[in-house]
Design an enzyme around this catalytic site. Structure first.
Site, short mmCIF file in Angstrom:
data_model
loop_
_atom_site.label_atom_id
_atom_site.label_comp_id
_atom_site.label_asym_id
_atom_site.label_seq_id
_atom_site.Cartn_x
_atom_site.Cartn_y
_atom_site.Cartn_z
N LEU A 1 0.80 -1.23 0.00
CA LEU A 1 0.00 0.00 0.00
C LEU A 1 0.84 1.28 0.00
CD1 LEU A 1 -2.81 -0.99 2.55
CD2 LEU A 1 -2.96 -0.99 0.05
N CYS B 1 -6.29 -6.56 1.42
CA CYS B 1 -4.88 -6.52 1.03
C CYS B 1 -4.08 -7.51 1.87
CB CYS B 1 -4.30 -5.12 1.20
SG CYS B 1 -2.56 -5.04 0.73
#
Length: 303
Positions: A73, A131
């Site tokens: 990220l 994620c």
């Protein structure tokens, strides 16, 4: 003349092709090589409340028919995205975009959603609860129906924009999680995010990726993604954006027949920067070959 238009929660897209978050940045590099306004929409790089440098290197591993990434990220943070990246993006892309947000707490998801709610070019907020490349965030909220529903309710409470929850395939029952999100107020769902994978360097006798494991994506995961899109779309009454291994117009049609209302293209953009352009150009020809007049007519056509 075939009709490639699709609708997501009242938002009409010229076609169902959307670059997936994290594989297209904010469109700048791609805008230099073709007119990105041909795209249905863009899910821009995942945003977190604070800037993130991402995971340590190396964080990419090649695989047959795919790749593993553990980028973690990496992004400039909410303030910079809203004040700089989206302003610049609006100059090169004139259609509504999809804001992908992530967090390490409910409060961070809420903070990001509030900020994206104020951005005029954001048409949909895509909430990443899937994620696999960060610890204590992202996927931690997406593996149980209760926690996914909690994030959904919290985000829905602070925005008037459609909220799509991005689901993880790394769970025992994705249908149960999808239904929990729908019951909590989700306007739509995005699936699948990457599968958790690992490669080992047999010469060094160590994992290839510094983080040991990462998200496996690419053509190899398409059958898994199609299966999950099919299962989820049959179980819910909200739109599904399908993704996972899509690299051709045929893959787009397959995803839509499985139940997807639109389709995101991820890893293919990293292999071929013209991937989305070529898919959009190939779609009308393929539709004519298959006798499809309107793309929306084939959504979920497979029983």
């Amino acid at each position: 003349m075939v009709d490639t238009k699709v609708t997501l929660s009242g938002l009409t897209l010229d076609n169902p092709v959307i670059p997936a978050s994290g594989t297209f940045g904010y469109g700048k590099e791609f805008a230099e090589i073709y007119d990105i306004n041909i795209l249905g929409s863009i899910s821009f790089k995942g945003t977190t409340a604070e800037p993130r440098l991402g995971n340590p290197l190396p964080r990419i591993a090649e695989c047959p028919n795919g790749m593993i990434n553990s980028v973690g990220l990496q992004n400039p943070g909410l303030k910079a995205v809203c004040e700089r990246e989206l302003v610049e993006m609006a100059e090169i892309y004139k259609k509504p975009v999809i804001a992908n947000i992530s967090g390490f707490s409910i409060e961070e998801y809420v903070e990001c959603a509030k900020a994206m709610d104020k951005q005029p070019q954001v048409g949909i907020i895509e909430v990443n609860v899937s994620c696999p490349n960060v610890h204590n965030g992202g996927m931690a909220y997406g593996v149980l129906p209760e926690s996914a529903a909690e994030v959904t309710r919290a985000v829905k409470a602070v925005t008037s924009k459609p909220v799509y929850i991005k689901l993880s395939p790394n769970v025992t029952d994705i249908v149960a999680i999808a239904k929990a999100c729908e019951e909590a107020g989700a306007d739509g769902l995005s699936l699948i995010n990457t599968l958790l994978g690992m490669r080992i360097d047999i010469n060094r006798r160590k994992p290839v990726i510094a983080n040991k494991m990462g998200g496996f994506s690419g053509p190899a995961i398409l059958p898994v993604a199609v299966r999950m899109v099919y299962q989820v779309s049959k179980a819910v009454n909200i739109p599904v954006i399908g993704m996972g291994g899509v690299s051709t117009a045929r893959d787009v049609i397959e995803m839509m027949m499985a139940g997807a209302s639109a389709v995101q293209v991820g890893t293919a953009n990293l292999v071929n920067p013209y991937a989305c352009k070529e898919i959009i150009e190939d779609l009308p020809k393929l539709m004519e070959e298959l006798g499809i007049e309107k793309l929306e007519d084939i959504i979920g056509i497979v029983e």
